[in-house]
Motif scaffolding. Structure first.
Motif, PDB file in Angstrom:
ATOM      1  N   UNK A 142      80.065  51.365  87.296  1.00 17.87           N
ATOM      2  CA  UNK A 142      80.545  52.503  86.519  1.00 17.87           C
ATOM      3  C   UNK A 142      81.583  52.054  85.498  1.00 17.87           C
ATOM      4  N   UNK A 143      82.470  51.180  85.915  1.00 23.55           N
ATOM      5  CA  UNK A 143      83.574  50.742  85.053  1.00 23.55           C
ATOM      6  C   UNK A 143      83.072  50.056  83.792  1.00 23.55           C
ATOM      7  N   UNK A 144      82.019  49.249  83.904  1.00 24.99           N
ATOM      8  CA  UNK A 144      81.535  48.528  82.719  1.00 24.99           C
ATOM      9  C   UNK A 144      80.914  49.461  81.687  1.00 24.99           C
ATOM     10  N   UNK A 145      80.639  50.681  82.078  1.00 29.74           N
ATOM     11  CA  UNK A 145      80.158  51.666  81.112  1.00 29.74           C
ATOM     12  C   UNK A 145      81.313  52.216  80.274  1.00 29.74           C
ATOM     13  N   UNK A 146      82.538  52.022  80.771  1.00 22.71           N
ATOM     14  CA  UNK A 146      83.726  52.554  80.105  1.00 22.71           C
ATOM     15  C   UNK A 146      84.612  51.488  79.473  1.00 22.71           C
ATOM     16  N   UNK A 147      84.507  50.247  79.955  1.00 20.86           N
ATOM     17  CA  UNK A 147      85.386  49.192  79.455  1.00 20.86           C
ATOM     18  C   UNK A 147      84.708  47.832  79.556  1.00 20.86           C
ATOM     19  N   UNK A 148      85.127  46.917  78.703  1.00 19.69           N
ATOM     20  CA  UNK A 148      84.643  45.539  78.787  1.00 19.69           C
ATOM     21  C   UNK A 148      85.736  44.628  79.353  1.00 19.69           C
ATOM     22  N   UNK A 149      86.836  45.230  79.794  1.00 21.87           N
ATOM     23  CA  UNK A 149      87.969  44.485  80.322  1.00 21.87           C
ATOM     24  C   UNK A 149      87.686  44.068  81.770  1.00 21.87           C
ATOM     25  N   UNK A 150      87.518  42.777  82.000  1.00 19.99           N
ATOM     26  CA  UNK A 150      87.174  42.266  83.325  1.00 19.99           C
ATOM     27  C   UNK A 150      88.259  42.599  84.346  1.00 19.99           C
ATOM     28  N   UNK A 151      89.504  42.528  83.937  1.00 26.21           N
ATOM     29  CA  UNK A 151      90.590  42.836  84.862  1.00 26.21           C
ATOM     30  C   UNK A 151      90.491  44.284  85.335  1.00 26.21           C
ATOM     31  N   UNK A 152      90.242  45.193  84.420  1.00 26.21           N
ATOM     32  CA  UNK A 152      90.103  46.608  84.787  1.00 26.21           C
ATOM     33  C   UNK A 152      88.899  46.818  85.695  1.00 26.21           C
ATOM     34  N   UNK A 153      87.808  46.158  85.406  1.00 26.07           N
ATOM     35  CA  UNK A 153      86.595  46.277  86.228  1.00 26.07           C
ATOM     36  C   UNK A 153      86.884  45.784  87.645  1.00 26.07           C
ATOM     37  N   UNK A 154      87.532  44.633  87.764  1.00 25.41           N
ATOM     38  CA  UNK A 154      87.868  44.092  89.090  1.00 25.41           C
ATOM     39  C   UNK A 154      88.871  44.980  89.824  1.00 25.41           C
ATOM     40  N   UNK A 155      89.843  45.523  89.103  1.00 19.73           N
ATOM     41  CA  UNK A 155      90.829  46.410  89.743  1.00 19.73           C
ATOM     42  C   UNK A 155      90.146  47.656  90.300  1.00 19.73           C
ATOM     43  N   UNK A 156      89.236  48.193  89.548  1.00 16.85           N
ATOM     44  CA  UNK A 156      88.523  49.379  90.036  1.00 16.85           C
ATOM     45  C   UNK A 156      87.650  49.022  91.239  1.00 16.85           C
ATOM     46  N   UNK A 157      87.061  47.841  91.220  1.00 18.37           N
ATOM     47  CA  UNK A 157      86.311  47.384  92.392  1.00 18.37           C
ATOM     48  C   UNK A 157      87.217  47.219  93.594  1.00 18.37           C
ATOM     49  N   UNK A 158      88.391  46.650  93.369  1.00 12.20           N
ATOM     50  CA  UNK A 158      89.362  46.470  94.454  1.00 12.20           C
ATOM     51  C   UNK A 158      89.777  47.815  95.040  1.00 12.20           C
ATOM     52  N   UNK A 159      90.098  48.772  94.193  1.00 15.06           N
ATOM     53  CA  UNK A 159      90.512  50.095  94.676  1.00 15.06           C
ATOM     54  C   UNK A 159      89.397  50.742  95.513  1.00 15.06           C
TER      55      UNK A 159
END
Length: 138
Positions: free
Chosen positions: A71-88
């Motif tokens: 879902x995150x990659x549909x909203x951002x290309x920022x790997x850190x944000x994608x990983x943080x959302x996965x972590x949460x």
């Protein structure tokens, strides 16, 4: 896979090798490639272990993390944000699986005694994602 004792070495190895084709051969991975990597690894574990999320296994943290990263990659290309959302999502998966009764793996023998206790594999997955976030966000 060959050196780690118990089933976890095989399962962790399956995850890490299961998604490797998603990364390609370039020097850096993109956020969608990272999300695909984890998704494909999660799917490899499901196939190998004949397990599904909701059975009080590592998949209870890994699956929601993968879904959230997709879902995150549909909203951002920022790997850190994608990983943080996965972590949460993985942390939430750990919390959720406390309410599950073990139905597969070694802990299935303890059935209701596992209620209130998170699955150790799910906890491990949340720690992976925490480590990924901390190491990439430097």
């Amino acid at each position: 896979i060959k050196t780690m004792g118990g089933a976890s070495g095989i399962i962790f190895g399956t995850m890490f090798l299961g998604g490797i084709s998603s990364l390609g051969h370039q020097e850096y991975a993109t956020a969608p490639q990272i999300a695909d990597y984890f998704w494909n690894g999660e799917q490899a574990i499901e196939r190998r272990g004949k397990a599904r999320p909701g059975q009080k296994t590592m998949l209870d943290a890994l699956y929601p993390a993968c879904v959230e990263m997709k879902k995150a990659v549909l909203e951002t290309s920022n790997i850190i944000e994608v990983l943080k959302r996965g972590y949460q999502a993985a942390v939430q998966g750990v919390a959720d699986c406390r309410n599950f009764q073990s139905g597969i793996g070694r802990s299935r023998n303890f059935k209701e005694k596992t209620l209130g206790i998170p699955d150790p594999g799910a906890v491990s997955v949340s720690l992976w994602f925490q480590a990924f976030c901390l190491s990439v966000d430097k």
